[in-house]
Scaffold this motif. Structure first.
Motif, PDB file in Angstrom:
ATOM      1  N   LEU A 107     -21.483 104.132 117.183  1.00 33.55           N
ATOM      2  CA  LEU A 107     -21.843 103.471 118.427  1.00 33.55           C
ATOM      3  C   LEU A 107     -22.492 104.505 119.338  1.00 33.55           C
ATOM      4  N   GLU A 108     -23.734 104.273 119.687  1.00 30.87           N
ATOM      5  CA  GLU A 108     -24.419 105.163 120.628  1.00 30.87           C
ATOM      6  C   GLU A 108     -24.471 104.465 121.981  1.00 30.87           C
ATOM      7  N   VAL A 109     -23.739 105.030 122.929  1.00 32.95           N
ATOM      8  CA  VAL A 109     -23.559 104.398 124.237  1.00 32.95           C
ATOM      9  C   VAL A 109     -24.484 105.062 125.247  1.00 32.95           C
ATOM     10  N   VAL A 145     -11.505 108.410 114.255  1.00 31.05           N
ATOM     11  CA  VAL A 145     -12.503 108.281 115.312  1.00 31.05           C
ATOM     12  C   VAL A 145     -12.969 109.670 115.751  1.00 31.05           C
ATOM     13  N   ARG A 146     -14.268 109.791 115.946  1.00 26.87           N
ATOM     14  CA  ARG A 146     -14.833 111.031 116.492  1.00 26.87           C
ATOM     15  C   ARG A 146     -15.734 110.663 117.662  1.00 26.87           C
ATOM     16  N   ILE A 147     -15.500 111.281 118.802  1.00 25.96           N
ATOM     17  CA  ILE A 147     -16.254 110.988 120.019  1.00 25.96           C
ATOM     18  C   ILE A 147     -17.037 112.235 120.399  1.00 25.96           C
ATOM     19  N   VAL A 148     -18.339 112.063 120.621  1.00 26.14           N
ATOM     20  CA  VAL A 148     -19.215 113.195 120.949  1.00 26.14           C
ATOM     21  C   VAL A 148     -19.904 112.906 122.279  1.00 26.14           C
ATOM     22  N   GLY A 149     -19.692 113.790 123.243  1.00 26.87           N
ATOM     23  CA  GLY A 149     -20.334 113.650 124.545  1.00 26.87           C
ATOM     24  C   GLY A 149     -21.586 114.505 124.630  1.00 26.87           C
ATOM     25  N   HIS A 150     -22.606 113.989 125.331  1.00 29.25           N
ATOM     26  CA  HIS A 150     -23.881 114.701 125.485  1.00 29.25           C
ATOM     27  C   HIS A 150     -24.337 114.656 126.947  1.00 29.25           C
ATOM     28  N   THR A 151     -25.142 115.634 127.330  1.00 26.45           N
ATOM     29  CA  THR A 151     -25.762 115.646 128.654  1.00 26.45           C
ATOM     30  C   THR A 151     -27.265 115.852 128.492  1.00 26.45           C
ATOM     31  N   ARG A 184      -5.574 110.413 115.615  1.00 25.99           N
ATOM     32  CA  ARG A 184      -6.701 109.843 114.863  1.00 25.99           C
ATOM     33  C   ARG A 184      -8.034 110.132 115.530  1.00 25.99           C
ATOM     34  N   ILE A 185      -8.020 110.735 116.708  1.00 25.97           N
ATOM     35  CA  ILE A 185      -9.234 110.853 117.513  1.00 25.97           C
ATOM     36  C   ILE A 185      -9.607 112.318 117.716  1.00 25.97           C
ATOM     37  N   GLU A 186     -10.846 112.633 117.456  1.00 23.12           N
ATOM     38  CA  GLU A 186     -11.407 113.951 117.752  1.00 23.12           C
ATOM     39  C   GLU A 186     -12.442 113.777 118.861  1.00 23.12           C
ATOM     40  N   ILE A 213     -19.782 107.389 119.412  1.00 22.54           N
ATOM     41  CA  ILE A 213     -18.453 107.141 118.863  1.00 22.54           C
ATOM     42  C   ILE A 213     -18.618 106.840 117.374  1.00 22.54           C
ATOM     43  N   PHE A 214     -17.931 107.593 116.553  1.00 21.63           N
ATOM     44  CA  PHE A 214     -18.007 107.435 115.103  1.00 21.63           C
ATOM     45  C   PHE A 214     -16.662 106.947 114.569  1.00 21.63           C
ATOM     46  N   LEU A 215     -16.734 106.038 113.615  1.00 18.77           N
ATOM     47  CA  LEU A 215     -15.534 105.542 112.940  1.00 18.77           C
ATOM     48  C   LEU A 215     -15.715 105.773 111.447  1.00 18.77           C
TER      49      LEU A 215
END
Length: 222
Positions: A107-109, A145-151, A184-186, A213-215
């Motif tokens: 999911l690209e938010v 789940v893997r969550i990656v934040g970007h700026t 379960r979440i990175e 957000i990756f699953l």
């Protein structure tokens, strides 16, 4: 009189058939593509291995094709339903839902529904998306789940790196509040190092201010 007839190995023929099979997958859904692609690749592998070990290439192709069909369909059984559910839940939000080459749901938010400039507070429009995502994990304790934040590139790494991490942490905390185990979440931050657009305009910078957000399923242990 010696014969000049040369026995043709079935492996190249099966490879050609496999390629044609894969080419014909364009009009199939994800479930059918996984099965057809896995079967084609498995058939070739089975034929080659069987011929090399003195067995029948045809029999090897059948066995390899059956095993490949199962392997190629793993995405469909575990992930396709969630992909479709998230596509429905995010319609009209600007969230892009895709399947990655390594069989992760992504999911690209975009920034306009995730975080305000310079903020790590979740925007109200992102909450229903995260609620739907969390609901889809109910009873699926094996999924990770893997969550990656970007700026964007505005500001220095000293500002952007921790900001991107705080954004990822905010999404993780939100999911944890909805009974998704933190184990379960990175959550990681990439700062401005992985842009998807140039930073030459306000519009392109907005595209780079995003959360991914990756699953995925855990890797099988032998």
């Amino acid at each position: 009189m010696p014969s000049n007839t040369r026995k043709i190995s079935p492996a190249p023929t099966l490879l050609l058939l496999a390629l044609l099979s894969l080419a014909g997958c364009a009009n199939l859904d994800e479930t059918q593509k996984g099965t057809a692609g896995g079967a084609a690749i498995g058939a070739v592998a089975g034929a080659i291995i069987s011929s090399a070990t003195g067995g029948s290439a045809g029999t090897g192709a059948v066995i390899g094709g059956a095993l490949g069909a199962v392997g190629g369909n793993l995405w469909s059984k575990n992930m396709e339903e969630k992909r479709r559910a998230m596509e429905q839940a995010t319609q009209g939000t600007g969230v892009e839902v895709t399947r990655t080459p390594d069989n992760q749901l992504k999911l690209e938010v975009p920034s306009d529904i995730s975080f305000a400039v310079g903020s790590a507070a979740i925007e109200p429009r992102l909450r229903p998306v995260l609620d739907a995502f969390a609901n889809g994990l109910s009873g699926q304790g094996n999924l990770l789940v893997r969550i990656v934040g970007h700026t964007d590139s505005t500001g220095s790494d000293a500002i952007n790196d921790p900001l991107s991490k705080r954004r990822a942490d905010s999404v993780r905390d939100y999911l944890e509040d909805r009974s998704i185990s933190g184990n379960r979440i990175e959550a990681v931050g990439r700062g401005s190092r992985e842009p998807v657009a140039s930073n030459d305009s306000a519009e392109s910078r907005a595209k780079n201010r995003r959360v991914e957000i990756f699953l995925r399923e855990p890797e099988a242990k032998n």
